[in-house]
Design a protein around this motif. Sequence first.
Motif, short mmCIF file in Angstrom:
data_model
loop_
_atom_site.label_atom_id
_atom_site.label_comp_id
_atom_site.label_asym_id
_atom_site.label_seq_id
_atom_site.Cartn_x
_atom_site.Cartn_y
_atom_site.Cartn_z
N TYR A 13 14.50 -7.90 18.78
CA TYR A 13 13.43 -8.61 19.49
C TYR A 13 13.98 -9.85 20.17
O TYR A 13 13.63 -10.17 21.32
CB TYR A 13 12.28 -8.98 18.55
CG TYR A 13 11.54 -7.79 17.99
CD1 TYR A 13 11.16 -6.73 18.82
CD2 TYR A 13 11.23 -7.69 16.65
CE1 TYR A 13 10.49 -5.63 18.33
CE2 TYR A 13 10.56 -6.59 16.14
CZ TYR A 13 10.20 -5.56 16.98
OH TYR A 13 9.54 -4.46 16.49
N SER B 109 15.14 -5.63 12.87
CA SER B 109 14.57 -5.67 14.22
C SER B 109 14.48 -7.08 14.80
O SER B 109 14.37 -7.24 16.01
CB SER B 109 13.20 -5.00 14.23
OG SER B 109 12.30 -5.66 13.37
N ALA C 243 7.84 -9.73 22.45
CA ALA C 243 8.82 -9.02 23.28
C ALA C 243 8.12 -8.02 24.19
O ALA C 243 8.45 -7.91 25.38
CB ALA C 243 9.86 -8.32 22.40
N CYS D 257 10.28 -14.43 17.86
CA CYS D 257 11.00 -13.15 17.98
C CYS D 257 10.23 -12.03 17.28
O CYS D 257 10.61 -11.56 16.21
CB CYS D 257 12.41 -13.27 17.40
SG CYS D 257 13.45 -14.41 18.29
N THR D 258 9.13 -11.61 17.90
CA THR D 258 8.29 -10.56 17.34
C THR D 258 8.15 -9.40 18.32
O THR D 258 8.38 -9.56 19.53
CB THR D 258 6.88 -11.08 17.01
OG1 THR D 258 6.23 -11.44 18.25
CG2 THR D 258 6.92 -12.28 16.06
N GLU D 259 7.71 -8.27 17.80
CA GLU D 259 7.46 -7.11 18.65
C GLU D 259 6.40 -7.43 19.70
O GLU D 259 6.57 -7.10 20.88
CB GLU D 259 7.01 -5.93 17.80
CG GLU D 259 6.67 -4.70 18.62
CD GLU D 259 6.25 -3.51 17.79
OE1 GLU D 259 6.00 -2.45 18.39
OE2 GLU D 259 6.15 -3.61 16.55
N LEU E 61 14.17 -3.47 22.88
CA LEU E 61 12.80 -3.43 22.36
C LEU E 61 12.50 -2.07 21.75
O LEU E 61 11.96 -1.98 20.64
CB LEU E 61 11.79 -3.75 23.47
CG LEU E 61 10.32 -3.63 23.09
CD1 LEU E 61 9.95 -4.53 21.92
CD2 LEU E 61 9.44 -3.94 24.31
#
Length: 161
Positions: A33, A29, A130, A125-127, A19
């Motif tokens: 993620y 990224s 996560a 699958c995103t910041e 992360l």
Amino acid sequence: MTKSINTYGYLFSASSSTLKKAQEEKEGSFYQYMSSLMFSAFTIEAYFNHIGSQLFECWDDLESIRPTSKLNVISNKIDLTIDKGKRPYQSLTYLFKFRNDLAHGKTTFFSSQQDKKEPWWIDFCTENNAKNIKEDIVIIIKEINDSSGIKDPWALNHESY
């Protein structure tokens, strides 16, 4: 002196480091993620196995049940009330669906560009997801640890002596 290796601690560190790498380097990224989310799923299930084996002599017989069932068995044993309809426990529903969909992945075929609908987990699958899920598993581990009566001084660490 006895040494223990806390697998869930290693997995948590993997989730945290992937992360952090994604947050520092935005290009590419998506896969960081994805990895962080997957390691979060592995972390919480490994923690359930860790604490479950201390709560139940027969944990070897229970270890193969679904992670959500492990949570139910553990929370029932320690009288912990959980609300699966809101965070942090609600996150586990999405996290284990994500883990299962990737672990048992299937190829998607499209007959035309108009029919193309990517699997839901790609958008997952995103910041934000996560980060939130990592925070939620920390809360869950701390709640279970505190409610279990087993004072695990090494929670979220790799090793102990």
